[in-house]
Design a protein around this motif. Sequence first.
Motif, short mmCIF file in Angstrom:
data_model
loop_
_atom_site.label_atom_id
_atom_site.label_comp_id
_atom_site.label_asym_id
_atom_site.label_seq_id
_atom_site.Cartn_x
_atom_site.Cartn_y
_atom_site.Cartn_z
N LEU B 35 0.83 -1.22 0.00
CA LEU B 35 0.00 0.00 0.00
C LEU B 35 0.86 1.26 0.00
O LEU B 35 0.46 2.29 -0.54
N MET B 36 2.05 1.19 0.58
CA MET B 36 2.96 2.34 0.52
C MET B 36 3.44 2.57 -0.91
O MET B 36 3.57 3.70 -1.37
N ARG B 37 3.70 1.47 -1.61
CA ARG B 37 4.16 1.61 -2.99
C ARG B 37 3.05 2.22 -3.86
O ARG B 37 3.32 2.98 -4.78
N GLU B 38 1.81 1.88 -3.54
CA GLU B 38 0.67 2.45 -4.27
C GLU B 38 0.34 3.86 -3.79
O GLU B 38 -0.56 4.50 -4.31
N GLU B 39 1.02 4.30 -2.74
CA GLU B 39 0.81 5.61 -2.12
C GLU B 39 -0.57 5.76 -1.50
O GLU B 39 -1.07 6.86 -1.31
N ARG B 115 -9.47 -5.26 0.50
CA ARG B 115 -9.02 -5.48 -0.88
C ARG B 115 -9.94 -4.84 -1.91
O ARG B 115 -9.86 -5.16 -3.09
N CYS B 116 -10.81 -3.98 -1.46
CA CYS B 116 -11.69 -3.26 -2.40
C CYS B 116 -10.81 -2.51 -3.40
O CYS B 116 -9.91 -1.76 -3.00
N PRO B 117 -11.04 -2.70 -4.70
CA PRO B 117 -10.14 -2.03 -5.68
C PRO B 117 -10.19 -0.51 -5.58
O PRO B 117 -9.21 0.16 -5.88
N TYR B 118 -11.32 0.04 -5.15
CA TYR B 118 -11.44 1.51 -5.10
C TYR B 118 -10.64 2.09 -3.94
O TYR B 118 -10.26 3.26 -3.97
N PHE B 119 -10.36 1.26 -2.93
CA PHE B 119 -9.50 1.70 -1.83
C PHE B 119 -8.10 2.02 -2.35
O PHE B 119 -7.42 2.92 -1.86
N LEU B 122 -6.47 5.84 -6.38
CA LEU B 122 -6.37 7.13 -5.70
C LEU B 122 -7.34 8.18 -6.26
O LEU B 122 -7.66 9.14 -5.58
N ASP B 123 -7.80 7.98 -7.49
CA ASP B 123 -8.73 8.97 -8.05
C ASP B 123 -10.19 8.55 -7.91
O ASP B 123 -11.08 9.18 -8.47
N ALA B 124 -10.45 7.47 -7.15
CA ALA B 124 -11.84 7.04 -6.91
C ALA B 124 -12.27 7.47 -5.51
O ALA B 124 -11.44 7.59 -4.61
N GLY B 125 -13.57 7.67 -5.34
CA GLY B 125 -14.08 7.98 -4.01
C GLY B 125 -13.94 6.76 -3.11
O GLY B 125 -14.23 5.64 -3.52
N CYS B 126 -13.45 6.98 -1.89
CA CYS B 126 -13.35 5.89 -0.92
C CYS B 126 -13.34 6.52 0.47
O CYS B 126 -12.38 7.18 0.84
N ASN B 127 -14.44 6.32 1.20
CA ASN B 127 -14.54 6.90 2.53
C ASN B 127 -13.55 6.31 3.52
O ASN B 127 -13.28 6.89 4.56
N LYS B 128 -13.03 5.14 3.18
CA LYS B 128 -12.06 4.50 4.07
C LYS B 128 -10.69 5.15 3.90
O LYS B 128 -9.99 5.39 4.88
N ARG B 129 -10.33 5.43 2.65
CA ARG B 129 -9.03 6.05 2.37
C ARG B 129 -9.08 7.56 2.59
O ARG B 129 -8.16 8.14 3.16
N ALA B 130 -10.17 8.19 2.12
CA ALA B 130 -10.31 9.65 2.21
C ALA B 130 -11.71 9.94 2.73
O ALA B 130 -12.65 10.06 1.93
N PRO B 131 -11.88 10.04 4.05
CA PRO B 131 -13.22 10.21 4.62
C PRO B 131 -13.97 11.38 3.97
O PRO B 131 -13.40 12.45 3.75
N GLY B 132 -15.23 11.10 3.62
CA GLY B 132 -16.04 12.12 2.99
C GLY B 132 -16.00 12.15 1.48
O GLY B 132 -16.72 12.91 0.85
#
Lengths: 200, 325
Positions: B35-39, B115-119, B122-132
Amino acid sequence: MAENPSALHLSGPRISRREALQATAAAAALAALPPGSAAATNAPAAAAVTLTLTVNGRGHTLTVDPRQSVLDVLRETLDLTGTKKGCNQGACGACTVLVNGKRIVSCLTLASMYDGARIETIEGVEKDGALHPLQEAFVEHDGLQCGFCTPGQIMSGLGCIAEGHAGSPEEIQFWMSGNICRCGAYPGIVAAVADAAGRS
Amino acid sequence: MFPFTLEKPLSTEDAIAAAASGARFIAGGTTLVDLMREEVERPERLIDINSLPFGGIRIEGDDLVIGALARMAEVAADPNVQRLQPLIAESLIEGASPQLRNMASMGGNLLQRVRCPYFRMLDAGCNKRAPGSGCAAIDGLNSGHAILGTSDYCVATHPSDVAVALVALDATMRVRGPQGERSFPVEELFRLPGDTPHLEHTLLPGELIVEIRVPGGPHSRHARYLKVRDRASYEFALVSAAVALLVADGVIRQVRLAVGGVGTRPWRLRDCEAALVGKRPERRAFEEAAQLAIQGARPLHHNQFKVELLPRTVVRALELAGEVA
């Protein structure tokens, strides 16, 4: 044949394709760093970790960036390019090496966490000019097509046999499932691992 | 990958203090480095906890005690684990490739991210990665997503296999943090997404998983883990079921049942268990109980098949456990 110094001067110093690629990659890596990031400025804390690794029986003392994987150190610092970079996400198995006797994916392994480790790569499998029985079996059973996944398959196969999981084709398929072959050479790979397990 | 410092703590207290002030623990690194490599993950300080004394596997009375730093492969191959808690061994072996199992720690397995692909996109909405930022999975490709425990904010499944087995077996975990040690059921480690899907677990800042304790019992030796997936190995579960079953005098005396691949956390099926106790271990009883598994299911566009696959998987897992009971 003596070289013509003037010709050498005109064409510039000779560098290998690998050196050229490394120089390009290093420049790209620097360019990719966000401005103002620790590594892009002076970054003494984030930079440079010194460690020792024993690779195929040879000791190395290295200074690495904490971000470098074991795979990157093998390929780019030690010029051991037999280990392949496939997905770089731990999914394909092309980068499999043995670390302290266990097979792992070297792409997800931060070199800076492995000070003192003993690493075996595909370059260390052959002994005194003679192929390892598993390498011979890959040749005999056509266990490859393009060959890109083969070093990882062989290192993983060595682990699979050592772990005692090469008792049947089904068992080999399951325990080799971390190694992907996009050519689909699986029947030959399974036969080679079974054959080598039987010989050893 | 963003730059970070890597620190090797001299003591557990040092490691905990560093984590309490924002550093991240790293053990096997199989999730975090990826996940660090994927930023997706951008920690500035990593604490390498591998030198801390939390490895090993031991027996204490009827309990199996697994160090948080024990590797998946090591636990799966341990003769005591295979003999006393075959469900744990089986779920671990089904859980990742052999290379990853040689690296991944037990504590890290429980804390792995979804393992959700949207997580990871980085350009997809994901409340887990970027709340809101929204949830791209709800109207996106969601065949692998959850039908139980979901919210309007997150529908990702918890990916661990061994967590399903540990939840079924009433395992507990011991953690150590700035305020000392505490123990609680593994099931309570996992939070439902609700409207705070970025908060995935109940560990406090600086808390380090020390060990996992699995109580033994006659049911635990008659147990199976069944994992249904798109290919036969090295794949996450569409549906999985962990079953431990004690049958005596032709009647089910004890049963433990949890499922994976369908819930936003490992999903214990207590209503199914209650419906099975006292029944004869027969297909009809299994089918009736398994229907209770889909209570409250909220399928999405692409994962409606899980509403049928879930009870079928539970029935088959009960049958498999019955064969070893």
